[in-house]
Write a protein that holds these residues in place. Structure first.
Motif, PDB file in Angstrom:
ATOM      1  N   THR A  80     -14.872 -98.498 -19.602  1.00 26.76           N
ATOM      2  CA  THR A  80     -14.559 -97.447 -20.569  1.00 26.76           C
ATOM      3  C   THR A  80     -15.776 -97.014 -21.371  1.00 26.76           C
ATOM      4  O   THR A  80     -15.844 -95.892 -21.828  1.00 26.76           O
ATOM      5  CB  THR A  80     -13.450 -97.911 -21.529  1.00 26.76           C
ATOM      6  N   VAL A  81     -16.758 -97.909 -21.508  1.00 29.96           N
ATOM      7  CA  VAL A  81     -17.944 -97.507 -22.261  1.00 29.96           C
ATOM      8  C   VAL A  81     -18.686 -96.398 -21.513  1.00 29.96           C
ATOM      9  O   VAL A  81     -19.299 -95.510 -22.124  1.00 29.96           O
ATOM     10  CB  VAL A  81     -18.850 -98.733 -22.537  1.00 29.96           C
ATOM     11  N   VAL A  82     -18.564 -96.402 -20.186  1.00 28.40           N
ATOM     12  CA  VAL A  82     -19.183 -95.342 -19.383  1.00 28.40           C
ATOM     13  C   VAL A  82     -18.467 -94.018 -19.637  1.00 28.40           C
ATOM     14  O   VAL A  82     -19.101 -92.972 -19.815  1.00 28.40           O
ATOM     15  CB  VAL A  82     -19.153 -95.705 -17.888  1.00 28.40           C
ATOM     16  N   TYR A  83     -17.143 -94.066 -19.683  1.00 26.78           N
ATOM     17  CA  TYR A  83     -16.394 -92.855 -20.024  1.00 26.78           C
ATOM     18  C   TYR A  83     -16.779 -92.357 -21.417  1.00 26.78           C
ATOM     19  O   TYR A  83     -16.871 -91.163 -21.658  1.00 26.78           O
ATOM     20  CB  TYR A  83     -14.894 -93.127 -19.999  1.00 26.78           C
ATOM     21  N   GLY A  84     -16.948 -93.284 -22.334  1.00 31.71           N
ATOM     22  CA  GLY A  84     -17.306 -92.894 -23.695  1.00 31.71           C
ATOM     23  C   GLY A  84     -18.631 -92.154 -23.719  1.00 31.71           C
ATOM     24  O   GLY A  84     -18.770 -91.103 -24.348  1.00 31.71           O
ATOM     25  N   ALA A  93     -10.880 -83.831 -28.967  1.00 26.03           N
ATOM     26  CA  ALA A  93     -10.557 -83.172 -27.699  1.00 26.03           C
ATOM     27  C   ALA A  93     -11.346 -83.788 -26.552  1.00 26.03           C
ATOM     28  O   ALA A  93     -10.775 -84.129 -25.511  1.00 26.03           O
ATOM     29  CB  ALA A  93     -10.846 -81.677 -27.813  1.00 26.03           C
ATOM     30  N   ALA A  94     -12.664 -83.947 -26.731  1.00 27.43           N
ATOM     31  CA  ALA A  94     -13.489 -84.505 -25.656  1.00 27.43           C
ATOM     32  C   ALA A  94     -13.020 -85.917 -25.312  1.00 27.43           C
ATOM     33  O   ALA A  94     -12.842 -86.266 -24.131  1.00 27.43           O
ATOM     34  CB  ALA A  94     -14.954 -84.526 -26.081  1.00 27.43           C
ATOM     35  N   ALA A  95     -12.782 -86.730 -26.350  1.00 28.74           N
ATOM     36  CA  ALA A  95     -12.347 -88.105 -26.110  1.00 28.74           C
ATOM     37  C   ALA A  95     -11.006 -88.117 -25.380  1.00 28.74           C
ATOM     38  O   ALA A  95     -10.819 -88.855 -24.405  1.00 28.74           O
ATOM     39  CB  ALA A  95     -12.233 -88.854 -27.438  1.00 28.74           C
ATOM     40  N   MET A 112     -13.231 -97.872 -26.339  1.00 25.12           N
ATOM     41  CA  MET A 112     -14.630 -97.459 -26.318  1.00 25.12           C
ATOM     42  C   MET A 112     -14.805 -95.945 -26.239  1.00 25.12           C
ATOM     43  O   MET A 112     -15.734 -95.391 -26.816  1.00 25.12           O
ATOM     44  CB  MET A 112     -15.381 -98.125 -25.160  1.00 25.12           C
ATOM     45  N   ILE A 113     -13.914 -95.251 -25.535  1.00 28.52           N
ATOM     46  CA  ILE A 113     -14.056 -93.796 -25.426  1.00 28.52           C
ATOM     47  C   ILE A 113     -13.937 -93.172 -26.816  1.00 28.52           C
ATOM     48  O   ILE A 113     -14.781 -92.368 -27.229  1.00 28.52           O
ATOM     49  CB  ILE A 113     -12.970 -93.211 -24.496  1.00 28.52           C
ATOM     50  N   LEU A 156     -14.001 -84.921 -11.325  1.00 24.20           N
ATOM     51  CA  LEU A 156     -14.438 -85.571 -12.564  1.00 24.20           C
ATOM     52  C   LEU A 156     -15.327 -86.772 -12.257  1.00 24.20           C
ATOM     53  O   LEU A 156     -16.356 -86.981 -12.890  1.00 24.20           O
ATOM     54  CB  LEU A 156     -13.250 -86.030 -13.398  1.00 24.20           C
ATOM     55  N   LEU A 157     -14.923 -87.528 -11.240  1.00 25.83           N
ATOM     56  CA  LEU A 157     -15.708 -88.713 -10.885  1.00 25.83           C
ATOM     57  C   LEU A 157     -17.128 -88.305 -10.470  1.00 25.83           C
ATOM     58  O   LEU A 157     -18.115 -88.917 -10.885  1.00 25.83           O
ATOM     59  CB  LEU A 157     -15.004 -89.450  -9.745  1.00 25.83           C
ATOM     60  N   ILE A 158     -17.205 -87.231  -9.670  1.00 25.36           N
ATOM     61  CA  ILE A 158     -18.522 -86.789  -9.197  1.00 25.36           C
ATOM     62  C   ILE A 158     -19.361 -86.280 -10.376  1.00 25.36           C
ATOM     63  O   ILE A 158     -20.537 -86.629 -10.523  1.00 25.36           O
ATOM     64  CB  ILE A 158     -18.351 -85.699  -8.123  1.00 25.36           C
ATOM     65  N   VAL A 159     -18.715 -85.459 -11.233  1.00 29.98           N
ATOM     66  CA  VAL A 159     -19.449 -84.932 -12.389  1.00 29.98           C
ATOM     67  C   VAL A 159     -19.953 -86.082 -13.254  1.00 29.98           C
ATOM     68  O   VAL A 159     -21.087 -86.078 -13.742  1.00 29.98           O
ATOM     69  CB  VAL A 159     -18.552 -83.990 -13.226  1.00 29.98           C
ATOM     70  N   LEU A 160     -19.111 -87.101 -13.424  1.00 31.68           N
ATOM     71  CA  LEU A 160     -19.487 -88.258 -14.236  1.00 31.68           C
ATOM     72  C   LEU A 160     -20.731 -88.935 -13.669  1.00 31.68           C
ATOM     73  O   LEU A 160     -21.702 -89.192 -14.389  1.00 31.68           O
ATOM     74  CB  LEU A 160     -18.317 -89.234 -14.272  1.00 31.68           C
TER      75      LEU A 160
END
Lengths: 326, 481
Positions: free
Chosen positions: A149-153, A179-181, A251-252, B42-46
């Motif tokens: 989740t830290v990567v998503y954050g 919104a982004a989160a 984390m996000i 989304l996965l690719i963009v990430l």
């Protein structure tokens, strides 16, 4: 005569002794003997199983005890805690509402993404995709659940937030925003919702689909009017579990949603969630027994109860759906 | 006889309706497929956006080029050579400052430096006896350099040469896409800054002159933030030489503790529930339900549990004081490992239970038939047969533990570590926590370092998951064959 009698007694005793011996042998070789090694192993294994119960007891005790200290400290009363809208520990105001609204707001946005996309993906995988396509698509989708989740954050903060600012306008959208989160969190939850919904859809008996198609319905009509309603309780359980994930996600929101409590429903503003607050405050060297320290546990207790109730509802709903078709 | 009327409305209205139904079918099918595609996009963009941050052009500035101070790359020099470079290029005052900062115990009384002989502050055998009773202030630059060479590691000396002599500083960094497709704008920006054009009007003359001077000696070059120095470097306050060695050793320690606690407990609990427990006894039902519910508790709650129990109540144990370790508090590698162990325990139990349940009962019965006891049957027959399934579960929960951040921040991960975590009783950090700290920093360049850290983290997770998949495939092949 006497001798004979003596001999008889002797024989009898001998016979009795042999019988007794035979019995002991039998008892020894069968279950009667206690094997202490086996018993000890059983006890150790039972302890392993009990650790999970101890964990739960530990959670309840810790959260309950520290929350009690928090509410009995004299600085806060429980009504203020749940009804006032300013969280400012330095000024002595502990209104949890801004943290709760931010949690609800980010979870709502996440579910707006995860429900349609997750259900859509589940329907495609269960009703449309050929087995080979499914074998490729499903694991790829599940990678989303394996990304830390830290990567998503980081992604929400570094890519999605600037993108929103570019599209909506930097004056309206703050650098950190709910919104982004929420959007990114929706994608994180997507695999949870889709794989549970897919299980529910696949459990619907084939006969229902065949009857519907036999009556002239298209595949879409069959799916939307027959299969989905039949699997509804499983799908609802998936949604509820998704909400529970969103509420507990940390984390996000800690990175992207905001770093200060803010009582607002505007998704483009920064606002700190319950989990985000716990992480930020405990991140420093927090001193034990301070009101700050205790307040974390009060928020934690609220969070724990909320997710527990959601999980229990989800389990109850999905149990009902299982009973229908088995 | 009446006419036979066809029940199918084969007229215009029906055809229209059918067409509408079919087109709705196509539209919705498009949406269903689109949902999956959206997830993949989304996965690719990430992934792309992370690579975009991890590689790109940077504007660098050096006070003195490396070529001017050494005839070989600094990596090939030994400690005395590096110390001589420091001696040749730094003032005596600066050398003294380095001596205090790098060698002296921070707790000693500074005022004694002027009066006491310097060797009382130094560990045995780490100084030249020729120094005799000289005090700190009397030391010559030669002697200071020799002491630095003897008491500071080569890596640290090299870092000092880079920061203090070479003065390598990254002024600005650009993401990969900008670097590739907008090079002209980057060059123009540098030229503008060299001339002080386009700076915010709020800047003072002093600030403008600073920027002019810095960019005057700057050069633009490619930099991958993920490089050897990044993997082997220690933590740093400057993004240019920040590394993740400490974070990786911390992760290894924490995970080792987590596994050594969670694996035996998890497998034990699974064996109990599957092989021993009477599923109708209330206590066993409670355990089952409880495990299912624990799996749904947010990870941050485990953090609070770890903070209150392991870090605080059991501080005597987790700080290592019970074993005579001094100067630590309860926020150690051990605390972190135990917290994560509780977190992944339900996952390990549930997976192991499934693996054990999948072992055919004929194997057990054959074993009993030959006279084996229950434990002999479990240890020699059931567990080996269930092992691949159990291992897969362990690896998957391991990859969850490796990426877990929130509970470790809550139990008190260190924000900055002067020393790498090197045991169960030291302050800790892990790779995801390092990424979190960097991502939360205001300077852009720390985000680049965070992106490089993410690449490393994702590669580790990929390797773990590949291992799980390979084990699973081997296993299914064995069942077929």
């Amino acid at each position: 005569m006497e001798l004979q009698a003596q001999l008889n007694v002797g024989r009898k005793a001998e016979l009795l002794a042999t019988a007794a011996a035979r019995q002991t042998v039998q008892a020894d070789s069968l279950m009667m003997r206690r094997r202490w090694g086996e018993e000890a192993i059983r006890a150790v294994l039972f302890f392993c199983g009990a650790v999970s119960v101890l964990t739960t007891i530990g959670i309840v005790l810790v959260l309950g005890n520290e929350s009690l200290l928090f509410f009995s400290s004299g600085e806060v009363n429980i009504i203020e805690f749940f009804t006032t809208t300013v969280w400012q520990p330095i000024a002595g105001s502990f209104g949890v509402l801004p943290l709760v609204t931010a949690t609800l707001m980010t979870s709502l946005i996440a579910m707006l993404v995860a429900i349609p996309l997750g259900l859509g993906a589940a329907i495609y995988l269960s009703e449309y995709a050929a087995p080979r396509t499914r074998a490729i698509l499903k694991p790829v989708l599940e990678i989303l659940a394996g990304v830390p989740t830290v990567v998503y954050g980081f992604f929400a903060l570094q890519t999605v937030s600037p993108f929103l600012r570019g599209v909506v306008g930097p004056d309206i959208v703050q650098f950190q925003n709910m919104a982004a989160a929420g959007l990114v969190m929706g994608f994180m939850i997507l695999p949870t919702v889709s794989s549970m919904s897919e299980d529910a859809l696949s459990a619907v008996p084939r006969a229902l689909r065949e009857a519907s198609i036999g009556l002239g319905a298209t595949r879409l009509e069959t799916t939307l009017k027959v299969v989905v309603p039949a699997a509804l309780s499983g799908i609802v359980a998936a949604f509820i579990l998704g909400v529970s994930r969103a509420v507990g996600e940390t984390m996000i929101v800690a990175l992207a949603a905001g770093s200060g409590p803010n009582f607002t429903l505007n998704p483009f503003q920064a606002a700190e969630t319950m989990t985000g607050h716990i992480v930020r405050i405990s991140g420093g060297e927090i001193s034990y027994n301070s009101i700050d320290y205790n307040s974390l546990f009060a928020i934690g207790l609220a969070l724990f109860l909320l997710t527990l109730v959601l999980n229990l509802i989800s389990q109850a709903v999905s149990r009902r759906f299982r009973e229908v078709y088995q | 006889m009446g006419e036979v009327q066809t029940r199918l409305p084969a007229d215009e209205a029906f055809r229209k309706q059918l067409a509408a139904r079919n087109s709705a079918a196509v539209r919705w099918q498009g949406f269903f497929l689109g949902a999956i595609v959206a997830g993949m996009i989304l996965l690719i963009v990430l992934l792309l956006s992370i690579i975009n941050e991890a590689v790109g052009l940077v504007a660098l500035k050096e006070n003195i080029p490396v070529a001017d101070i050494a005839d070989r790359p600094l990596e090939e020099l030994a400690a005395p050579d590096l110390a001589i470079i420091l001696q040749n290029n730094l003032s005596k005052g600066r050398l003294q400052a380095l001596f205090i900062q790098e060698i002296l115990d921070p707790d000693i009384d500074r005022s004694r430096l002027g009066s006491d002989p310097v060797h009382v502050f130094l560990p045995e055998n780490s100084y030249n006896p020729v120094l005799g009773d000289k005090t700190f202030v009397d030391l010559s630059p030669d002697e200071l350099a020799a002491l630095l060479a003897a008491n500071v590691s080569v890596d640290r000396l090299r870092d000092l040469v880079y920061t203090d002599v070479v003065g390598l500083e990254i002024l600005e960094s650009w993401p990969l896409l900008t670097s590739l497709f907008n090079r002209a704008a980057i060059d123009q920006e540098i030229v503008d800054k060299q001339q002080g054009i386009g700076l915010p009007s709020s800047y003072t003359q002093q600030q403008i002159d600073d920027i002019k001077a810095k960019y005057g000696v700057a050069r633009v070059e490619w930099r991958s933030w993920l490089n050897r120095d990044f993997l082997t470097g220690s933590m740093s306050a400057t993004p240019a030489d920040a590394g993740i060695r400490g974070a990786i050793t911390g992760t290894l320690w924490v995970i080792a503790i987590t596994l050594s606690v969670a694996v035996p407990l998890g497998i034990g609990a699974a064996i109990y529930l599957e092989e021993y427990a009477n599923p109708n006894a209330p206590i066993n039902r409670i355990i089952e339900t409880n495990i299912r519910n624990l799996a749904g508790v947010p990870s941050i709650i485990y953090g609070l549990l770890g903070l209150a129990i392991f870090a605080r109540v059991l501080e005597y144990l987790t700080s290592g004081r019970i074993f005579g370790v001094e100067g630590t508090n309860g926020r150690t590698t051990l605390t972190a490992g135990l917290t994560l162990a509780l977190l992944i325990l339900p996952v390990i139990i549930i997976n192991a239970q499934e693996a054990i349940r999948a072992v055919p009962s004929s194997i057990r019965e054959a074993s009993y038939g030959l006279g084996a006891t229950k434990w002999q049957t479990i240890w020699r027959q059931v567990l080996p047969a269930a092992l691949p399934g159990i291992l897969t579960g362990i690896i998957l929960s391991l990859s969850r533990a490796v990426g877990e951040t929130a509970p470790l921040v809550v139990v008190g991960a260190a924000v900055f570590l002067a020393k790498d975590p090197n045991g169960p009783f030291t302050a800790f950090t892990t790779l995801p926590i390092q990424i979190y700290n960097w991502a939360a920093m205001p300077q852009d360049q720390f985000r680049d370092a965070a992106a490089a850290g993410i690449v490393v983290l994702l590669l580790i997770l990929l390797a773990l998951n590949m291992t799980a998949i390979i084990i699973r495939q081997r296993f299914s092949r064995r069942l077929q064959g």
